[in-house]
Design an enzyme around this catalytic site. Structure first.
Site, PDB file in Angstrom:
ATOM      1  N   LYS A  36      22.620  15.105  -4.449  1.00  0.00           N
ATOM      2  CA  LYS A  36      21.433  15.440  -3.536  1.00  0.00           C
ATOM      3  C   LYS A  36      21.135  14.697  -2.379  1.00  0.00           C
ATOM      4  CE  LYS A  36      17.756  14.361  -6.776  1.00  0.00           C
ATOM      5  NZ  LYS A  36      17.134  14.752  -7.957  1.00  0.00           N
ATOM      6  N   ARG A 129       7.144  17.428 -15.724  1.00  0.00           N
ATOM      7  CA  ARG A 129       7.747  18.079 -14.685  1.00  0.00           C
ATOM      8  C   ARG A 129       8.398  19.109 -14.988  1.00  0.00           C
ATOM      9  NH1 ARG A 129      12.008  16.246  -9.802  1.00  0.00           N
ATOM     10  NH2 ARG A 129      13.606  16.875 -11.708  1.00  0.00           N
TER      11      ARG A 129
HETATM   12  C1  LIG Z   1      17.547  13.847  -8.677  1.00  0.00           C
HETATM   13  C2  LIG Z   1      17.691  14.126 -10.384  1.00  0.00           C
HETATM   14  C3  LIG Z   1      18.689  13.456 -11.294  1.00  0.00           C
HETATM   15  C4  LIG Z   1      19.214  12.104 -10.564  1.00  0.00           C
HETATM   16  O1  LIG Z   1      18.243  11.108 -10.385  1.00  0.00           O
HETATM   17  P1  LIG Z   1      18.454   9.582  -9.827  1.00  0.00           P
HETATM   18  O2  LIG Z   1      17.345   8.784 -10.122  1.00  0.00           O
HETATM   19  O3  LIG Z   1      18.850   9.842  -8.524  1.00  0.00           O
HETATM   20  O4  LIG Z   1      19.750   9.195 -10.634  1.00  0.00           O
HETATM   21  C5  LIG Z   1      18.638  13.784 -12.540  1.00  0.00           C
HETATM   22  N1  LIG Z   1      18.062  14.857 -12.884  1.00  0.00           N
HETATM   23  C6  LIG Z   1      17.275  15.610 -12.158  1.00  0.00           C
HETATM   24  C7  LIG Z   1      16.631  16.780 -12.941  1.00  0.00           C
HETATM   25  C8  LIG Z   1      17.117  15.212 -10.796  1.00  0.00           C
HETATM   26  O5  LIG Z   1      16.309  16.166 -10.180  1.00  0.00           O
END
Ligand SMILES: *Cc1c(COP(=O)(O)O)cnc(C)c1O
Length: 329
Positions: A36, A129
């Site tokens: 992302k 969340r």
């Molecule tokens: C963005 C995201 C991740 C990855 O998180 P990082 O801190 O970038 O490794 C994992 N799980 C979810 C649900 C996310 O939204």
């Protein structure tokens, strides 16, 4: 190519990913490479694929669609919207879920497409969340899930450090493991996956992590070499994304030399660290970034470019802005 510009070093991202995949493999943990931060850019995604991540994950279905040509399974890591369920089933194979109504819609669509769609039920360990908070609600939801066609509940997962700032610990991840075991016993099913969080969970590698955790969803650690609370992870590259701005004005004012660069909306002064340690960011104002050149070791002029290291948030802003040129090396 113009400015502002973001320069991405895919080789350094590849190095980070190889190291993390190696560390995870040692612990029997599969890696979901999260794309992302770079909007599903294929060239950067290829760095993750070449480094042998197991799954590609993104929060936007548009990004997963761009990655269709990669053979790896695709995971939607954000709760699916009912209005997008067609694309969700078409362009992804696994989703993180917590709402039975959405799962029912996915089931219908998957049945139509004759596809077996995998889901990971999210458990809220206090971060508030995503996921289900109460254990009886988890059981109720699973009871419903097991009645659905074309839905394969492959495991449970959690997300921490995001909203409520709950950090991953041996104790809260053990709770996740215990919930998984009690589900398996109660329903006489097998859950293969325990998805134990994001890059923040890497902080447990040099302490203790429950051995049953067998999947992590890694974005920031691979892309920026950072983990819990955005702290650098030892041995990883942090200079993977660089922002380059152009000086549009530079003048003596009182006793100072103050210069101005064109800034990008949403990027704050604290997000930027100049590579040249003899200059410093003062503040931002609307379109402009103010820089103190008083102690600069070299002579700067209008038109010169300044290179910055940027925070996670600023990287996301720059990568998603159409006003920023992307130079992917
Ligand atoms: C963005 C995201 C991740 C990855 O998180 P990082 O801190 O970038 O490794 C994992 N799980 C979810 C649900 C996310 O939204």
């Amino acid at each position: 190519m113009g400015y502002p510009r973001i320069e991405v070093d895919t080789l350094k991202i590849k190095e980070n990913t190889k190291k993390m995949v190696f560390e995870c493999k040692k612990r029997h943990i599969k890696v979901v490479g999260v794309t992302k931060l770079f909007c599903g850019n294929k060239k950067i995604a290829k760095a993750l694929v070449d480094s042998k991540v197991d799954i590609l994950g993104d929060s936007r279905i548009e990004n997963l669609k761009k990655l269709s040509s990669f053979k790896l399974p695709k995971m939607l890591i954000r709760l699916p919207m009912i209005s997008r369920v067609k694309e969700v089933v078409k362009y992804s194979d696994i989703a993180l879920v917590s709402e039975i109504d959405s799962i029912k819609r996915i089931s219908k669509e998957a049945f139509k497409r004759k596809k077996e769609y995998k889901i990971i039920l999210m458990v809220d360990l206090g971060d508030l969340r995503e996921g289900i908070y109460f254990e009886d609600e988890i059981r109720e939801t699973i009871k419903e899930i097991l009645k659905l066609k074309n839905i394969n509940l492959i495991g449970i997962g959690t997300n921490l450090t995001c909203f409520g700032g709950v950090i991953p610990t041996y104790s809260n991840l053990s709770r996740l493991v215990n919930i998984k075991k009690s589900i398996e016993n109660k329903f006489n099913i097998r859950l293969d996956t325990i998805s134990g969080g994001n890059s923040g969970t890497i902080s447990l590698f040099n302490k203790k992590i429950p051995k049953e955790i067998n999947q992590l969803r890694l974005g920031a650690s691979l892309s920026l070499g950072i983990g819990l609370n955005d702290k650098p992870i030892r041995g990883l590259n942090n200079d993977t994304f660089k922002l380059i701005l152009e000086i549009v004005k530079i003048k003596y004012k009182k006793e100072k030399v103050i210069g101005i660069c064109i800034r990008i909306d949403g990027i704050k002064a604290k997000d930027l660290t100049p590579f040249d340690k003899s200059i410093s960011v003062i503040d931002v104002n609307n379109d402009y970034l103010f820089i103190d050149f008083t102690k600069a070791k070299k002579r700067y002029s209008v038109g010169d470019k300044i290179k910055f290291l940027i925070s996670y948030k600023a990287t996301l802003v720059a990568m998603t802005s159409k006003y920023v040129y992307k130079d992917i090396k």
